[in-house]
Design a protein around this motif. Sequence first.
Motif, PDB file in Angstrom:
ATOM      1  N   MET A  60     -35.315  14.194 -55.850  1.00  0.00           N
ATOM      2  CA  MET A  60     -34.390  15.040 -55.990  1.00  0.00           C
ATOM      3  C   MET A  60     -33.033  14.672 -55.553  1.00  0.00           C
ATOM      4  O   MET A  60     -32.907  14.421 -54.124  1.00  0.00           O
ATOM      5  CB  MET A  60     -34.681  16.385 -55.406  1.00  0.00           C
ATOM      6  N   HIS A  61     -31.941  14.237 -56.268  1.00  0.00           N
ATOM      7  CA  HIS A  61     -30.549  13.814 -55.976  1.00  0.00           C
ATOM      8  C   HIS A  61     -29.829  14.982 -55.378  1.00  0.00           C
ATOM      9  O   HIS A  61     -29.522  15.564 -56.313  1.00  0.00           O
ATOM     10  CB  HIS A  61     -30.171  12.975 -57.026  1.00  0.00           C
ATOM     11  N   LEU A  62     -29.386  14.926 -54.205  1.00  0.00           N
ATOM     12  CA  LEU A  62     -28.433  16.155 -53.849  1.00  0.00           C
ATOM     13  C   LEU A  62     -27.039  15.591 -54.086  1.00  0.00           C
ATOM     14  O   LEU A  62     -26.531  14.996 -53.039  1.00  0.00           O
ATOM     15  CB  LEU A  62     -28.891  16.574 -52.469  1.00  0.00           C
ATOM     16  N   ASN A 112     -42.929  16.844 -67.296  1.00  0.00           N
ATOM     17  CA  ASN A 112     -41.789  16.446 -68.230  1.00  0.00           C
ATOM     18  C   ASN A 112     -40.789  15.511 -67.455  1.00  0.00           C
ATOM     19  O   ASN A 112     -39.565  15.365 -67.914  1.00  0.00           O
ATOM     20  CB  ASN A 112     -41.063  17.946 -68.415  1.00  0.00           C
ATOM     21  N   LYS A 113     -41.279  15.222 -66.134  1.00  0.00           N
ATOM     22  CA  LYS A 113     -40.333  14.343 -65.355  1.00  0.00           C
ATOM     23  C   LYS A 113     -39.102  15.079 -65.108  1.00  0.00           C
ATOM     24  O   LYS A 113     -37.965  14.153 -65.059  1.00  0.00           O
ATOM     25  CB  LYS A 113     -40.183  13.131 -66.195  1.00  0.00           C
ATOM     26  N   LEU A 114     -38.935  16.126 -65.186  1.00  0.00           N
ATOM     27  CA  LEU A 114     -37.737  16.791 -64.554  1.00  0.00           C
ATOM     28  C   LEU A 114     -37.673  17.825 -63.365  1.00  0.00           C
ATOM     29  O   LEU A 114     -36.652  17.766 -62.659  1.00  0.00           O
ATOM     30  CB  LEU A 114     -37.342  17.856 -65.878  1.00  0.00           C
ATOM     31  N   ALA A 115     -38.633  18.726 -63.376  1.00  0.00           N
ATOM     32  CA  ALA A 115     -38.448  19.410 -62.147  1.00  0.00           C
ATOM     33  C   ALA A 115     -38.702  18.795 -60.828  1.00  0.00           C
ATOM     34  O   ALA A 115     -39.578  17.907 -60.705  1.00  0.00           O
ATOM     35  CB  ALA A 115     -39.546  20.434 -62.369  1.00  0.00           C
ATOM     36  N   PRO A 116     -38.125  18.793 -59.798  1.00  0.00           N
ATOM     37  CA  PRO A 116     -38.362  18.400 -58.497  1.00  0.00           C
ATOM     38  C   PRO A 116     -39.690  18.810 -58.057  1.00  0.00           C
ATOM     39  O   PRO A 116     -40.280  19.963 -57.741  1.00  0.00           O
ATOM     40  CB  PRO A 116     -37.547  18.990 -57.636  1.00  0.00           C
ATOM     41  N   THR A 117     -40.516  17.634 -57.871  1.00  0.00           N
ATOM     42  CA  THR A 117     -41.784  17.735 -57.260  1.00  0.00           C
ATOM     43  C   THR A 117     -42.137  16.912 -56.203  1.00  0.00           C
ATOM     44  O   THR A 117     -42.490  17.106 -55.341  1.00  0.00           O
ATOM     45  CB  THR A 117     -43.056  17.835 -58.655  1.00  0.00           C
TER      46      THR A 117
END
Length: 224
Positions: free
Chosen positions: A1-3, A55-60
């Motif tokens: 997750m890029h902050l 989906n390779k989208l939500a931060p997991t």
Amino acid sequence: MHLQLRKFPEIANLVPYLKDYSSALIGMTGNKNSKLAEFSEVILDTHVDVEACPNKLAPTSSTTIQMALGDALAVALMELNDFKANDFAKFHPGGSLGKNLTSKVEQFLSSQKPQVTEDSSIRDVIISISASSHGITVVTNENQIIGVITDGDLRRMLMKGEDISKVLAKDIMSAHPRTIEKEALAKEAMKILKENNIGQLVVTENGKYFGIIDLHKLLDEGIN
């Protein structure tokens, strides 16, 4: 997750204050070129190539790394500062751990204090037990505890088919009940209740009858 701090202005505004009140700012970010990385003296890289989200989208995966690093930092600081359980309770008194480490028996006492004398009649015993919600009354002699009578004791007596008109409290009481001082930790009371499979415990003050503490009350308050 890029902050990215530009996406979170409240964090960007907070960073200068954090730097003023800390010797070093440690930043966790998956982007070494982010504003957070720029402001930080120490950077912990939480970059992942692919998130676990289908989906390779939500931060997991990235959030898992951040939690693991946060826990590692917390444990390292605890060891460096010799941070003990009592210190945790001091700074987090309202939580379950804090309550278990600091709360005393007297904080959870029932407002009811059922009591009869050893020469009380069965009628008086029944009235005393029925007047409280605990299913128990304490038999005393000048406020010294000599026994307890539960609703179970009453049922067992009735099943024997005896003439109850002459039965006194001392005839059916259980002598030498388990007790605990009001200044003891509540978790010690819970331990006694669990080990003896009982629902109530007699509370004392300097050995004299002080009140009743109930298993369900402790459970409701998070004591275990």
